[in-house]
Scaffold this active site. Structure first.
Site, PDB file in Angstrom:
ATOM      1  CG  HIS A   1     -19.860  -7.465  36.537  1.00  0.00           C
ATOM      2  ND1 HIS A   1     -18.757  -8.006  37.316  1.00  0.00           N
ATOM      3  CD2 HIS A   1     -19.286  -6.529  36.158  1.00  0.00           C
ATOM      4  CE1 HIS A   1     -17.794  -7.217  37.304  1.00  0.00           C
ATOM      5  NE2 HIS A   1     -18.058  -6.334  36.672  1.00  0.00           N
TER       6      HIS A   1
ATOM      7  CB  CYS B   1     -16.402  -7.159  34.206  1.00  0.00           C
ATOM      8  SG  CYS B   1     -15.470  -6.106  35.249  1.00  0.00           S
TER       9      CYS B   1
ATOM     10  CG  ASN C   1     -15.792  -4.642  39.398  1.00  0.00           C
ATOM     11  OD1 ASN C   1     -15.598  -5.994  39.432  1.00  0.00           O
ATOM     12  ND2 ASN C   1     -16.084  -3.753  38.489  1.00  0.00           N
TER      13      ASN C   1
HETATM   14  O1  UT7 Z   1     -17.102  -3.652  35.509  1.00  0.00           O
HETATM   15  C1  UT7 Z   1     -17.241  -2.754  34.599  1.00  0.00           C
HETATM   16  C2  UT7 Z   1     -16.380  -1.648  34.515  1.00  0.00           C
HETATM   17  N1  UT7 Z   1     -17.177  -0.687  35.632  1.00  0.00           N
HETATM   18  C3  UT7 Z   1     -18.117  -0.153  35.668  1.00  0.00           C
HETATM   19  O2  UT7 Z   1     -19.207  -0.732  35.258  1.00  0.00           O
HETATM   20  C4  UT7 Z   1     -18.256   1.177  36.397  1.00  0.00           C
HETATM   21  C5  UT7 Z   1     -19.123   1.974  35.725  1.00  0.00           C
HETATM   22  N2  UT7 Z   1     -19.123   3.461  36.230  1.00  0.00           N
HETATM   23  C6  UT7 Z   1     -19.518   3.732  37.529  1.00  0.00           C
HETATM   24  O3  UT7 Z   1     -19.974   2.839  38.454  1.00  0.00           O
HETATM   25  C7  UT7 Z   1     -19.629   5.258  37.819  1.00  0.00           C
HETATM   26  O4  UT7 Z   1     -19.364   6.082  36.711  1.00  0.00           O
HETATM   27  C8  UT7 Z   1     -18.584   5.757  38.968  1.00  0.00           C
HETATM   28  C9  UT7 Z   1     -18.878   5.038  40.265  1.00  0.00           C
HETATM   29  C10 UT7 Z   1     -17.187   5.269  38.463  1.00  0.00           C
HETATM   30  C11 UT7 Z   1     -18.382   7.178  38.826  1.00  0.00           C
HETATM   31  O5  UT7 Z   1     -19.773   7.585  39.389  1.00  0.00           O
HETATM   32  P1  UT7 Z   1     -20.024   9.037  38.724  1.00  0.00           P
HETATM   33  O6  UT7 Z   1     -21.384   9.329  39.347  1.00  0.00           O
HETATM   34  O7  UT7 Z   1     -20.096   8.792  37.252  1.00  0.00           O
HETATM   35  O8  UT7 Z   1     -19.110  10.231  39.065  1.00  0.00           O
HETATM   36  P2  UT7 Z   1     -18.136  10.796  38.086  1.00  0.00           P
HETATM   37  O9  UT7 Z   1     -16.989  10.229  37.216  1.00  0.00           O
HETATM   38  O10 UT7 Z   1     -18.947  11.739  37.082  1.00  0.00           O
HETATM   39  O11 UT7 Z   1     -17.185  11.871  38.896  1.00  0.00           O
HETATM   40  C12 UT7 Z   1     -18.079  12.785  39.936  1.00  0.00           C
HETATM   41  C13 UT7 Z   1     -16.981  13.629  40.528  1.00  0.00           C
HETATM   42  C14 UT7 Z   1     -15.499  14.052  39.786  1.00  0.00           C
HETATM   43  O12 UT7 Z   1     -15.421  15.357  40.452  1.00  0.00           O
HETATM   44  P3  UT7 Z   1     -16.104  16.739  39.592  1.00  0.00           P
HETATM   45  O13 UT7 Z   1     -15.257  16.802  37.969  1.00  0.00           O
HETATM   46  O14 UT7 Z   1     -17.538  16.508  39.557  1.00  0.00           O
HETATM   47  O15 UT7 Z   1     -15.373  17.959  40.455  1.00  0.00           O
HETATM   48  C15 UT7 Z   1     -14.696  13.122  40.277  1.00  0.00           C
HETATM   49  O16 UT7 Z   1     -13.558  13.914  39.921  1.00  0.00           O
HETATM   50  O17 UT7 Z   1     -16.524  12.753  41.638  1.00  0.00           O
HETATM   51  C16 UT7 Z   1     -14.836  12.809  41.450  1.00  0.00           C
HETATM   52  N3  UT7 Z   1     -14.477  11.595  41.946  1.00  0.00           N
HETATM   53  C17 UT7 Z   1     -13.933  11.194  43.386  1.00  0.00           C
HETATM   54  N4  UT7 Z   1     -14.307  11.841  44.586  1.00  0.00           N
HETATM   55  C18 UT7 Z   1     -14.192  11.148  45.679  1.00  0.00           C
HETATM   56  C19 UT7 Z   1     -13.871  10.679  41.192  1.00  0.00           C
HETATM   57  N5  UT7 Z   1     -13.604   9.700  41.996  1.00  0.00           N
HETATM   58  C20 UT7 Z   1     -13.521   9.726  43.294  1.00  0.00           C
HETATM   59  C21 UT7 Z   1     -13.534   9.438  44.246  1.00  0.00           C
HETATM   60  N6  UT7 Z   1     -13.557   9.878  45.406  1.00  0.00           N
HETATM   61  N7  UT7 Z   1     -13.155   8.110  44.602  1.00  0.00           N
END
Ligand code: UT7
Length: 345
Positions: free
Chosen positions: A272, A116, A302
């Site tokens: 980004h 990225c 992204n």
């Molecule tokens: O380009 C550089 C690289 N990338 C980034 O910079 C991304 C950085 N990270 C993020 O943007 C965020 O951490 C995410 C958008 C990836 C995730 O958001 P979050 O609020 O940190 O969610 P999480 O990973 O803590 O997941 C929350 C819940 C989980 O369920 P439980 O454990 O709370 O029951 C996941 O299993 O959401 C679940 N989950 C989803 N649910 C519906 C994970 N992916 C999905 C999905 N749809 N696509």
């Protein structure tokens, strides 16, 4: 003293696959929802390349447009830099394919793998080649087809819903500098790249990684790598999220401060596009108003290396980035890597 040069962006061009897939459409094949994706990331749709379309195809299309925009022929280019984490082949890179497909002279063509941070690091490199007089006209292309390297099922949903395919290129020209007054600086109006910072911390490598194919696997890639999911990228989203905000803010502040600038002096910041919440938090920490920050993540998700130049191409199209503007670009990605560029557009 030997001849010195400044790096001016002469043209930009973008190409995205036609196939737009909205969150609602994606949630028919993945257990997710429009609300989950858009509330957490700001993404509403992404482009998905048809099976068989290659990254170099996107790169060629974007580069043709950048060359046209610059009024520069492929034969005039004397260096190609390509940034991608999703090349056509493990080797050679897409830079070589681009050089050949565009009918260029047998010039240097290399790939960088800065994920990225591909654009911000690649621009710093292009600028260094131009400043040193080693290249006069550079084609710099960022291109990704990531939807074939992701696990596009519910198992991979934490990443699959965030990424998309696309490409964008810029053409840079080295303009001779006759006196110190002709050097681009924060306190004059001379066009060109003013300053760059590249940063990295390999201690973050395991937080955003695709392990196979690679020599960490005894066979480079084998059946177990596929069965056990090591051929899919892995991301610890929350760790990446926190580091992205911290590093992007820090590097932007450092670059501005060392050039005697405050955030308010910037005409446009292009961050980004990993997550709209990251962009907005960085914007708030810098104290910039929304109209000074360009985002298009809602349309494309992204696109890794391609996000920043895709924004640049659209900011120019929309009249939000004009000649003479002071542009700040900033990015963070796998590695960890990060960086920023200050450009008088
Ligand atoms: O380009 C550089 C690289 N990338 C980034 O910079 C991304 C950085 N990270 C993020 O943007 C965020 O951490 C995410 C958008 C990836 C995730 O958001 P979050 O609020 O940190 O969610 P999480 O990973 O803590 O997941 C929350 C819940 C989980 O369920 P439980 O454990 O709370 O029951 C996941 O299993 O959401 C679940 N989950 C989803 N649910 C519906 C994970 N992916 C999905 C999905 N749809 N696509």
């Amino acid at each position: 003293m030997s001849q010195q040069f400044r790096s001016v962006v002469r043209g930009v061009g973008k190409y995205v696959p036609e196939n737009e897939v909205t969150n609602v459409e994606l949630s028919k094949t993945i257990d997710t929802s429009d609300a989950w994706i858009s509330e957490r990331s700001g993404i509403r749709a992404r482009r998905i390349a048809p099976r068989g379309m290659t990254t170099s195809f996107l790169a060629v299309e974007a580069s043709k447009k950048a060359l046209d925009d610059a009024g520069v022929s492929a034969k005039e280019i004397d260096l190609v830099i390509a940034a991608t984490l999703s090349p056509d082949y493990f080797f050679p890179g897409i830079g070589s394919l681009l050089q050949h497909k565009l009918g260029m002279n047998p010039v240097g063509a290399f790939d960088i793998r800065q994920q990225c941070s591909g654009f911000v690091h690649g621009l710093a490199m292009a600028d260094a080649f131009i400043r040193s007089g080693q290249a006069r006209k550079i084609l710099f292309c960022c291109a990704e087809i990531q939807t074939t390297i992701m696990d596009m099922t519910t198992r991979g949903r934490n990443m699959a819903v965030l990424f998309g395919d696309g490409a964008a290129s810029i053409v840079l020209e080295g303009i001779p500098i006759a006196s110190d007054a002709e050097r681009p600086r924060a306190d004059n109006t001379v066009r060109g790249v003013i300053d760059n910072i590249t940063g990295g911390d390999g201690g973050g490598a395991e937080n955003l990684v695709m392990r196979a194919p690679g020599t960490s696997s005894p066979d480079f890639i084998n059946a177990a790598d596929i069965e056990e999911g090591r051929r899919w990228p892995h991301m610890d989203g929350q760790t990446v999220f926190k580091n992205a905000i911290m590093r992007m803010t820090e590097v932007a502040e450092t670059l501005l401060t060392r050039n005697g600038l405050k955030p308010a002096d910037v005409s446009l910041m292009v961050p980004h596009q990993a997550n709209l919440r990251i962009s907005e938090m960085v914007r708030d920490k810098l104290g910039l108003p929304p109209e000074k920050v360009f985002n298009n993540i809602h349309k494309y998700g992204n696109t890794t290396a391609a996000t920043v130049p895709l924004c640049l191409a659209e900011a120019v199209e929309e009249g939000r980035l004009k000649q003479g503007d002071l542009l700040l670009t900033v990015a963070f990605g796998a590695g960890f890597t990060w960086g920023a560029n200050l450009v008088r557009w």
